[in-house]
Design a protein around this motif. Structure first.
Motif, mmCIF file in Angstrom:
data_model
loop_
_atom_site.group_PDB
_atom_site.id
_atom_site.type_symbol
_atom_site.label_atom_id
_atom_site.label_comp_id
_atom_site.label_asym_id
_atom_site.label_seq_id
_atom_site.Cartn_x
_atom_site.Cartn_y
_atom_site.Cartn_z
ATOM 1 N N SER A 163 0.494 -1.374 -0.417
ATOM 2 C CA SER A 163 -0.232 -0.034 -0.569
ATOM 3 C C SER A 163 0.583 1.557 -0.093
ATOM 4 O O SER A 163 0.397 2.182 -0.714
ATOM 5 C CB SER A 163 -0.758 -0.048 0.967
ATOM 6 O OG SER A 163 -1.319 -0.717 1.630
ATOM 7 N N ILE A 164 1.766 1.573 0.604
ATOM 8 C CA ILE A 164 3.169 2.170 0.425
ATOM 9 C C ILE A 164 3.290 2.166 -0.299
ATOM 10 O O ILE A 164 3.715 3.546 -0.949
ATOM 11 C CB ILE A 164 3.782 2.024 1.602
ATOM 12 C CG1 ILE A 164 4.017 2.154 3.161
ATOM 13 C CG2 ILE A 164 4.896 2.970 1.845
ATOM 14 C CD1 ILE A 164 4.423 1.950 4.152
ATOM 15 N N MET A 165 3.380 1.919 -1.400
ATOM 16 C CA MET A 165 4.217 1.320 -2.983
ATOM 17 C C MET A 165 3.525 1.988 -3.680
ATOM 18 O O MET A 165 3.484 3.051 -4.395
ATOM 19 C CB MET A 165 4.648 0.378 -3.519
ATOM 20 C CG MET A 165 6.169 -0.354 -2.698
ATOM 21 S SD MET A 165 6.475 -1.886 -3.709
ATOM 22 C CE MET A 165 6.820 -1.617 -5.515
ATOM 23 N N LEU A 166 2.250 1.858 -2.808
ATOM 24 C CA LEU A 166 0.992 2.204 -4.350
ATOM 25 C C LEU A 166 0.904 4.015 -4.019
ATOM 26 O O LEU A 166 0.597 4.570 -4.370
ATOM 27 C CB LEU A 166 -0.305 1.966 -3.900
ATOM 28 C CG LEU A 166 -0.017 0.640 -4.774
ATOM 29 C CD1 LEU A 166 -1.227 -0.025 -4.384
ATOM 30 C CD2 LEU A 166 -0.261 0.673 -5.936
ATOM 31 N N CYS A 167 1.100 4.332 -2.806
ATOM 32 C CA CYS A 167 0.650 5.761 -1.993
ATOM 33 C C CYS A 167 1.601 6.617 -2.852
ATOM 34 O O CYS A 167 1.297 7.971 -3.240
ATOM 35 C CB CYS A 167 1.040 5.693 -1.079
ATOM 36 S SG CYS A 167 -0.691 5.435 0.190
ATOM 37 N N ALA A 168 2.674 6.156 -2.684
ATOM 38 C CA ALA A 168 4.017 7.189 -2.978
ATOM 39 C C ALA A 168 4.111 8.070 -4.534
ATOM 40 O O ALA A 168 3.640 9.000 -4.609
ATOM 41 C CB ALA A 168 5.264 6.215 -3.341
ATOM 42 N N PRO A 169 3.395 7.435 -5.654
ATOM 43 C CA PRO A 169 3.236 8.156 -6.819
ATOM 44 C C PRO A 169 2.134 8.729 -6.738
ATOM 45 O O PRO A 169 2.044 9.423 -7.437
ATOM 46 C CB PRO A 169 3.128 6.804 -7.995
ATOM 47 C CG PRO A 169 2.229 5.533 -7.160
ATOM 48 C CD PRO A 169 3.563 5.769 -5.665
ATOM 49 N N VAL A 170 0.631 8.606 -5.725
ATOM 50 C CA VAL A 170 -0.467 9.436 -6.071
ATOM 51 C C VAL A 170 -0.217 10.236 -4.950
ATOM 52 O O VAL A 170 -0.142 11.319 -5.396
ATOM 53 C CB VAL A 170 -1.460 8.660 -5.125
ATOM 54 C CG1 VAL A 170 -2.567 8.607 -4.404
ATOM 55 C CG2 VAL A 170 -2.156 7.332 -5.800
ATOM 56 N N LEU A 171 0.760 9.960 -3.733
ATOM 57 C CA LEU A 171 1.057 11.426 -2.806
ATOM 58 C C LEU A 171 1.891 12.494 -4.107
ATOM 59 O O LEU A 171 1.768 13.719 -4.194
ATOM 60 C CB LEU A 171 1.892 11.015 -2.138
ATOM 61 C CG LEU A 171 1.301 10.565 -0.124
ATOM 62 C CD1 LEU A 171 2.097 9.765 0.287
ATOM 63 C CD2 LEU A 171 -0.122 11.380 -0.208
ATOM 64 N N THR A 172 2.600 11.485 -4.747
ATOM 65 C CA THR A 172 3.724 12.403 -6.074
ATOM 66 C C THR A 172 2.820 13.840 -6.791
ATOM 67 O O THR A 172 3.756 14.500 -6.935
ATOM 68 C CB THR A 172 5.032 11.762 -6.176
ATOM 69 O OG1 THR A 172 5.398 10.628 -5.604
ATOM 70 C CG2 THR A 172 5.551 12.324 -7.570
ATOM 71 N N LEU A 173 1.729 12.716 -7.071
ATOM 72 C CA LEU A 173 1.107 13.907 -8.472
ATOM 73 C C LEU A 173 0.476 14.659 -7.647
ATOM 74 O O LEU A 173 0.142 15.914 -8.427
ATOM 75 C CB LEU A 173 -0.499 12.626 -8.698
ATOM 76 C CG LEU A 173 0.604 11.765 -10.414
ATOM 77 C CD1 LEU A 173 -0.395 10.682 -10.436
ATOM 78 C CD2 LEU A 173 1.387 12.171 -11.018
ATOM 79 N N ILE A 174 0.148 14.489 -6.389
ATOM 80 C CA ILE A 174 -1.309 15.632 -5.666
ATOM 81 C C ILE A 174 -0.123 16.763 -5.312
ATOM 82 O O ILE A 174 -0.376 17.613 -5.249
ATOM 83 C CB ILE A 174 -1.409 14.745 -4.204
ATOM 84 C CG1 ILE A 174 -2.535 14.112 -4.343
ATOM 85 C CG2 ILE A 174 -1.730 15.992 -2.842
ATOM 86 C CD1 ILE A 174 -2.732 12.721 -3.185
#
Length: 656
Positions: A163-174
């Motif tokens: 889940s952290i791996m999925l969060c990283a690119p999402v947070l990067t885009l935000i």
């Protein structure tokens, strides 16, 4: 994580780009992107440290911050001491005080916010001589250190590694969307914001998390990707115009290229890894922190004292390298390992220097930044003279004194029943002392009203230079309406209009809001509007007075005047006044002449009558400069010119 030579090689590329850019060499006009490379590397390394520590159940916040402080602070404190010495030797009081303030902001790790407010934009001329400007990136790094470890620690407690791996690119885009929002809203200030740089650190974090999954890439793909990425960074570095609206798309590209180099660099067989791992680059990378710390104060002081030639800049690079190597071998490396506990370390390396600079700043302020000790009696005399003439309320009344009569915003004879109104732009605001002398001599109270960059004539619109072309200056228009309402109330005996008249030819002056205006049309509208204003003043029973434009400051005058103090050189009186001929603008002179012929009661005051006696304009009186900045006289000048005008020409209020 094992030590990686290639990352130090990447640091070497980054710091060399920054140094060459700051040296003013045209090879890398966008060399400042080296800082973005550092941000991505920092995001990657810090994520690696915390991730591995947590996985091995060995992570400690205390140890993390203890190592960070000892890794970064000893060298930074040394650099600040060096900058302190430079400032104490060369920096004039007006620049010494902001330097001391920047030291405080650096220790508080908010210098990025401070310089964002104090500079017009990154790489702007007003930032060239700020000794600690480069610490903005260190503050951004520390803000990252304070936020990310706790955020990652708490996140991994709640969710799985997947889940952290999925969060990283999402947070990067935000974070990237936040950056582009700031870039659009505040394009000249966004450069320094932590929020606008967060996506770069997060790209580094993403590289850390996804790197194990990408190790299976074939060597040829890694070679192509790394060559393309390194070439991309160099390509961007040699482009012009990259700085516009930065951080921008170029920033994203640099961050992605850096992450790609970090990921592909794990393969020692890759071509770029072998290049980046060469001993010279690795050594430069290891010393990159000290190189970054010491290069900018050297260039800043060269900018400050006016030594900008290629030889001086090349010498600046050499001096920076020597200082950096000394710091690396004598301070940074020996003191890298923690010597005390966290609390004692913070007290020694942060709180103690911070308290010292707070106390020193307070004492320095009381003694004119020690100008007498540092520069001698002449500069102390100049500063004391200028300070004694300075009117603090003048600036407070600017843009705020619109309606009524604010006693604080009046000059002249306080108890007089006769009143005058002075209105206009900041050039009207500069004449406080001049009209204080005239008012007291003629027993007239003068109400000082002024709005920045505002043409104080009725029934016209003009551009707001703070907004994009096409808008009109509503505050000015509304304030001028209020001025003329008060004039019509017949409360004034004199109404004075003071402007930097020639400038308004370029302000799109027009009588209707939806009209477009050329400079020629603007000149015509200024004439029509000024005549309307004079008629309204005469109809109110007051005497109209126009102030012609003062003699503008000679090019580079203040820099030239104060340079001999910085370098301890000799100065010949008036030596910096290279163009001493009175500046006359034909259309302004013709307008004033026509209005005087048509309205005999009109009084015209021309400051150049005393500023330029016998056709030779003076830029200083008694060795004191007359200019506050490129566009304004200082308060000492208007007092001295007022006295001269009274003695040689007479009081315009008494000549009627």
């Amino acid at each position: 994580m094992k030590y990686r030579n290639d990352i130090d090689g990447l640091r070497a590329i980054a710091v060399m780009l920054v140094i060459v850019f700051h040296a003013g060499l045209s090879v890398f006009p966008a060399g400042f992107i080296g800082v973005d490379v550092f941000f991505v590397i920092s995001g990657f390394l810090i994520a690696n440290i915390i991730k591995n520590g947590i996985e091995q159940k060995a992570f400690s916040f205390t140890q993390f911050y203890l190592r960070r402080v000892w890794r970064l602070l000893p060298a930074m404190v040394t650099m600040i001491l060096f900058a302190f010495v430079l400032a104490s030797i060369f920096y004039l009081p007006a620049d010494y005080a902001p330097f001391l303030k920047s030291v405080k902001q650096t220790f508080l790790i908010v210098s990025n916010r401070y310089f964002g407010k104090e500079t017009s934009a990154y790489a702007a001329p007003d930032a060239d001589s700020m000794l600690l400007l480069h610490t903005w990136s260190l503050s951004v790094e520390w803000q990252w250190y304070l936020i990310f470890p706790l955020a990652y620690y708490l996140l991994q407690k709640k969710v799985s590694n997947r889940s952290i791996m999925l969060c990283a690119p999402v947070l990067t885009l935000i974070a990237l969307s936040i950056t582009f929002h700031y870039t659009t809203a505040q394009p000249t200030k966004t450069y320094y914001f932590f929020a606008s740089r967060l996506f770069e650190f997060l790209i580094g974090v993403s590289a850390c998390l996804f790197m194990p999954k990408l190790q299976s890439l074939k060597l040829i793909i890694k070679n192509l990707l790394s060559l393309f990425s390194l070439g991309g960074i160099v390509y961007i570095a040699v482009q012009n115009g990259v700085i516009d609206g930065y951080p921008n798309g170029y920033t994203l590209a640099v961050a992605v290229f850096t992450a790609a180099l970090i990921i592909t660099g794990t393969d020692h067989k890759s071509l770029v890894n072998r290049v980046l791992s060469t001993p010279p680059l690795v050594y430069i990378g290891k010393t990159s922190y000290s190189l970054y710390l010491f290069h900018w104060p050297v260039f800043a002081v060269l900018h400050y004292i006016g030594y900008n030639g290629l030889i001086w800049r090349s010498g600046g690079i050499a001096v920076s390298v020597v200082l950096a190597l000394g710091c690396y071998h004598l301070i940074e490396t020996p003191l890298r390992k923690p010597r005390y506990g966290l609390l004692k370390t913070i007290a020694l390396l942060i709180i103690a220097p911070l308290l010292f600079i707070i106390v020193f700043t307070s004492i320095s302020k009381r003694f004119d930044e020690f100008s007498y000790i540092r520069f001698g009696s002449e500069l102390y005399r100049i500063n004391h003279t200028l300070e004694s003439a300075n009117l603090k309320q003048r600036q407070r009344c600017m843009n705020t004194n619109v309606t009524g009569t604010n006693v604080e915003c009046t000059v002249g004879y306080a108890s007089s029943h006769k009143k005058a109104l002075l209105m206009g732009d900041s050039h009207a605001n500069q004449y406080w002392n001049f009209f204080d002398i005239m008012g007291k001599d003629a027993h007239i109270l003068v109400d000082m009203k002024a709005t920045s960059l505002c043409l104080a004539t009725p029934e016209v619109y003009h551009a707001d230079l703070y907004l994009k072309e096409g808008y009109y200056y509503k505050t000015c228009h509304d304030n001028v309406e209020q001025y003329y309402k008060q004039i019509k109330s017949k409360k004034y005996d004199y109404v004075i209009i003071a402007q930097v008249w020639p400038n308004y030819a370029n302000f799109s002056v027009r009588s209707k809001l939806d009209e477009k205006s050329t400079p020629d049309n603007s000149i015509k509208e200024i004439g029509v509007s000024t005549e309307k204003g004079i008629r309204l003043i005469i109809e109110s029973g007051a005497t109209p007075v126009l102030i012609n434009t003062m003699q503008p400051m000679p090019d580079n005058y203040l820099t030239c005047f104060y340079e001999h103090f910085k370098t301890r050189g000799k100065y010949v009186h008036n030596d910096c006044n290279q163009d001493s001929r009175p500046a006359r603008v034909a259309w302004v002179e013709q307008l004033f002449s026509n209005l005087k012929d048509k309205y005999p009661s009109l009084v015209i005051i021309d400051p150049k009558d005393v500023q330029c006696p016998n056709g030779v304009c003076k830029a200083e009186i008694n060795g004191i400069p007359l200019y506050r900045d490129v566009g304004h006289l200082n308060d000492y000048a208007t007092r001295m010119l007022g006295q001269e005008y009274l003695e040689k020409i007479g009081n315009p209020f008494k000549l009627q």
